[in-house]
Design a protein around this motif. Structure first.
Motif, mmCIF file in Angstrom:
data_model
loop_
_atom_site.group_PDB
_atom_site.id
_atom_site.type_symbol
_atom_site.label_atom_id
_atom_site.label_comp_id
_atom_site.label_asym_id
_atom_site.label_seq_id
_atom_site.Cartn_x
_atom_site.Cartn_y
_atom_site.Cartn_z
ATOM 1 N N SER A 56 0.803 -1.213 0.000
ATOM 2 C CA SER A 56 0.000 0.000 0.000
ATOM 3 C C SER A 56 0.843 1.273 0.000
ATOM 4 N N ALA A 57 2.166 1.127 0.005
ATOM 5 C CA ALA A 57 3.038 2.304 0.044
ATOM 6 C C ALA A 57 2.812 3.167 -1.193
ATOM 7 N N SER A 58 2.987 4.467 -1.015
ATOM 8 C CA SER A 58 2.818 5.402 -2.128
ATOM 9 C C SER A 58 4.167 5.683 -2.769
ATOM 10 N N ALA A 59 4.161 5.814 -4.092
ATOM 11 C CA ALA A 59 5.394 6.113 -4.815
ATOM 12 C C ALA A 59 5.679 7.605 -4.762
ATOM 13 N N ASN A 60 6.947 7.943 -4.679
ATOM 14 C CA ASN A 60 7.387 9.329 -4.762
ATOM 15 C C ASN A 60 8.423 9.418 -5.867
ATOM 16 N N PRO A 61 7.979 9.695 -7.108
ATOM 17 C CA PRO A 61 8.905 9.687 -8.250
ATOM 18 C C PRO A 61 10.031 10.698 -8.124
ATOM 19 N N ASN A 62 9.882 11.666 -7.245
ATOM 20 C CA ASN A 62 10.918 12.682 -7.071
ATOM 21 C C ASN A 62 11.907 12.342 -5.964
ATOM 22 N N ALA A 63 11.695 11.225 -5.294
ATOM 23 C CA ALA A 63 12.611 10.834 -4.223
ATOM 24 C C ALA A 63 13.977 10.495 -4.808
ATOM 25 N N PRO A 64 15.053 10.896 -4.163
ATOM 26 C CA PRO A 64 16.384 10.547 -4.654
ATOM 27 C C PRO A 64 16.692 9.084 -4.360
ATOM 28 N N LEU A 65 17.573 8.480 -5.145
ATOM 29 C CA LEU A 65 18.023 7.128 -4.846
ATOM 30 C C LEU A 65 18.836 7.170 -3.554
ATOM 31 N N LYS A 66 18.482 6.320 -2.619
ATOM 32 C CA LYS A 66 19.179 6.293 -1.335
ATOM 33 C C LYS A 66 20.629 5.840 -1.510
ATOM 34 N N GLN A 67 21.501 6.397 -0.721
ATOM 35 C CA GLN A 67 22.896 5.996 -0.734
ATOM 36 C C GLN A 67 23.091 4.774 0.172
ATOM 37 N N GLY A 68 23.992 3.898 -0.218
ATOM 38 C CA GLY A 68 24.358 2.754 0.611
ATOM 39 C C GLY A 68 23.357 1.624 0.635
ATOM 40 N N LEU A 69 22.430 1.588 -0.316
ATOM 41 C CA LEU A 69 21.504 0.460 -0.389
ATOM 42 C C LEU A 69 22.272 -0.837 -0.570
ATOM 43 N N LYS A 70 21.792 -1.891 0.072
ATOM 44 C CA LYS A 70 22.412 -3.214 -0.073
ATOM 45 C C LYS A 70 21.555 -4.049 -1.024
ATOM 46 N N ILE A 71 22.124 -4.370 -2.168
ATOM 47 C CA ILE A 71 21.404 -5.113 -3.210
ATOM 48 C C ILE A 71 22.152 -6.411 -3.487
ATOM 49 N N ALA A 72 21.440 -7.532 -3.400
ATOM 50 C CA ALA A 72 22.051 -8.844 -3.637
ATOM 51 C C ALA A 72 21.483 -9.475 -4.897
ATOM 52 N N PHE A 73 22.356 -9.855 -5.818
ATOM 53 C CA PHE A 73 21.955 -10.594 -7.013
ATOM 54 C C PHE A 73 22.048 -12.092 -6.716
ATOM 55 N N LEU A 74 20.975 -12.812 -7.016
ATOM 56 C CA LEU A 74 20.911 -14.253 -6.804
ATOM 57 C C LEU A 74 20.587 -14.926 -8.135
ATOM 58 N N PRO A 75 21.605 -15.242 -8.943
ATOM 59 C CA PRO A 75 21.365 -15.869 -10.250
ATOM 60 C C PRO A 75 21.007 -17.346 -10.100
ATOM 61 N N LYS A 76 20.651 -17.972 -11.211
ATOM 62 C CA LYS A 76 20.351 -19.404 -11.182
ATOM 63 C C LYS A 76 21.546 -20.186 -10.654
ATOM 64 N N GLN A 77 22.734 -19.781 -11.084
ATOM 65 C CA GLN A 77 23.958 -20.404 -10.605
ATOM 66 C C GLN A 77 25.120 -19.445 -10.813
ATOM 67 N N VAL A 78 26.073 -19.476 -9.908
ATOM 68 C CA VAL A 78 27.255 -18.647 -10.068
ATOM 69 C C VAL A 78 28.229 -19.337 -11.028
ATOM 70 N N ASN A 79 29.170 -18.575 -11.519
ATOM 71 C CA ASN A 79 30.176 -19.055 -12.476
ATOM 72 C C ASN A 79 29.563 -19.472 -13.816
ATOM 73 N N ASN A 80 28.352 -19.034 -14.064
ATOM 74 C CA ASN A 80 27.718 -19.178 -15.372
ATOM 75 C C ASN A 80 28.063 -17.908 -16.148
ATOM 76 N N PRO A 81 28.704 -18.010 -17.318
ATOM 77 C CA PRO A 81 29.163 -16.818 -18.038
ATOM 78 C C PRO A 81 28.082 -15.771 -18.268
ATOM 79 N N TYR A 82 26.873 -16.226 -18.560
ATOM 80 C CA TYR A 82 25.774 -15.293 -18.797
ATOM 81 C C TYR A 82 25.514 -14.443 -17.558
ATOM 82 N N PHE A 83 25.423 -15.094 -16.401
ATOM 83 C CA PHE A 83 25.139 -14.357 -15.183
ATOM 84 C C PHE A 83 26.346 -13.567 -14.687
ATOM 85 N N THR A 84 27.530 -14.008 -15.035
ATOM 86 C CA THR A 84 28.706 -13.200 -14.712
ATOM 87 C C THR A 84 28.597 -11.837 -15.381
ATOM 88 N N VAL A 85 28.193 -11.835 -16.646
ATOM 89 C CA VAL A 85 28.053 -10.576 -17.386
ATOM 90 C C VAL A 85 26.875 -9.755 -16.866
#
Length: 371
Positions: A56-85
């Motif tokens: 139910s949160a409201s969007a604020n399109p003018n909000a700046p991107l927060k600094q220091g966000l922690k984002i984790a990528f979880l691919p199908k498998q690591v060491n797969n050339p496609y996901f490495t790229v």
């Protein structure tokens, strides 16, 4: 939507460890994947607290991107050339807007192999998880727990059930990809003969969707002399894909063509064909990267294949995760967000964001691309 294609001779700019990982991933294409996790922090700043996952949160399109966000990528498998790229592209984006981006994941592509990683990421209080699902449903309970904890969930490459994520970053229209792969192969075999598909895992959402569109395309009158005789599964494992290719040709010695909509599968199939009597006789197409298939295009094993830019896919997914975690968007249809050098995107139905059209690579243009 503006079409985004790979830049001419564009190299992915990465930090030292991601550069090593990229080289290692490409080198491991011809071997079984090893290792269980791999990560890279691209910006070392104080982490922002996890954003609320309330629908139910409201969007604020003018909000700046927060600094220091922690984002984790979880691919199908690591060491797969496609996901490495692709995940390197995500790291590049994170560096631009001051996020900490890491990649973790299993070394195999089994249906439930990603669940334990999701649970760990919840404990680590990541701000966003960006996942390419091995199974659309197996990961949903864990992802729901992540969302309940305020973590934003973005799927990319291979979707999860909609209730398990906020957004899906789709590499290209599923219909475009399924139909154009059939069209490419049909041109190469003169619209006549037996064909097979070498897929990834039986439960991969993207693979199965593309295959359904392949089957539908084959129902058209112009393909009346083409027959799909087998769908084989290499499980996104190089050696199994190689063995499955061998098995297809033993079972169907009169096979005319193979479609492999997976970067691991097409490379393994090309390697088998290039050293066999079938080279040039059995046509091979599908989805792959220019750098992994360049030699096979030049030696005549492959006439043409296609792909979107995997680096751009990860880059877009990273910006989408950042926009969600910063409150710029909630994932609702019609919302817009900016993705760095790729420009502005609009969220479509069911939280889908489309990267753009695929590019066809042949001997005439493959040297124009470097990824």
């Amino acid at each position: 939507m503006t079409m985004h294609t790979p830049s001419r001779r564009r190299r992915v700019g990465v930090g030292p460890r991601f550069g090593v990982a990229l080289a290692a991933g490409l080198a491991l294409l011809a071997t079984a994947c090893g290792g269980t996790t791999r990560s890279d922090v691209v910006a070392s700043q104080s982490a922002a607290p996890a954003a609320s996952g309330a629908a139910s949160a409201s969007a604020n399109p003018n909000a700046p991107l927060k600094q220091g966000l922690k984002i984790a990528f979880l691919p199908k498998q690591v060491n797969n050339p496609y996901f490495t790229v692709s995940d390197t592209g995500g790291a590049d984006a994170g560096k631009e807007f001051g996020a900490e981006v890491k990649e973790v994941g299993p070394s195999d592509a089994s249906a439930s192999s990603q669940v334990s990683y999701i649970n760990t990421l919840i404990q680590q209080k990541q701000d966003a998880i960006v996942i390419s699902a091995n199974d659309p449903n197996a990961v949903v309970p864990a992802l729901k727990q992540a969302m309940a904890a305020g973590i934003k969930v973005v799927s990319y490459d291979s979707d999860v059930a909609p209730e398990g994520r906020h957004l899906f970053i789709n590499q290209a229209s599923a219909e475009d990809l399924g139909r154009t792969q059939v069209q490419l192969l049909a041109e190469q075999i003169g619209h006549k003969g037996k064909i097979a598909v070498l897929s990834a895992t039986p439960n991969a959402t993207n693979q199965n969707t593309w295959i359904e569109f392949m089957k539908d395309e084959l129902k058209k009158p112009e393909y009346k002399d083409m027959e799909l005789v087998k769908i084989a599964y290499g499980n996104d494992d190089d050696q199994k894909s190689f063995t499955e290719t061998q098995g297809l040709l033993r079972s169907y010695p009169d096979l005319k063509g193979i479609i492999s909509p997976t970067t691991v599968g097409i490379a393994a199939a090309a390697r088998y064909l290039s050293d066999s009597p079938y080279k040039g006789k059995v046509k091979l197409t599908g989805l792959g990267t220019p750098n992994q298939l360049r030699k096979f295009v030049k030696d005549g094993t492959i006439e043409g294949f296609e792909l979107w830019s995997p680096g751009d896919l990860g880059y877009l997914a990273s910006y989408a995760a950042g926009a969600l975690a910063s409150g710029q968007i909630t994932g609702a249809e019609g919302e817009k967000f900016k993705a760095g050098r790729l420009g502005e995107y609009t969220i479509g139905a069911k939280g889908e964001v489309l990267l753009g059209k695929p590019t066809v690579f042949t001997k005439d243009n493959i040297d124009d691309f470097d990824f």
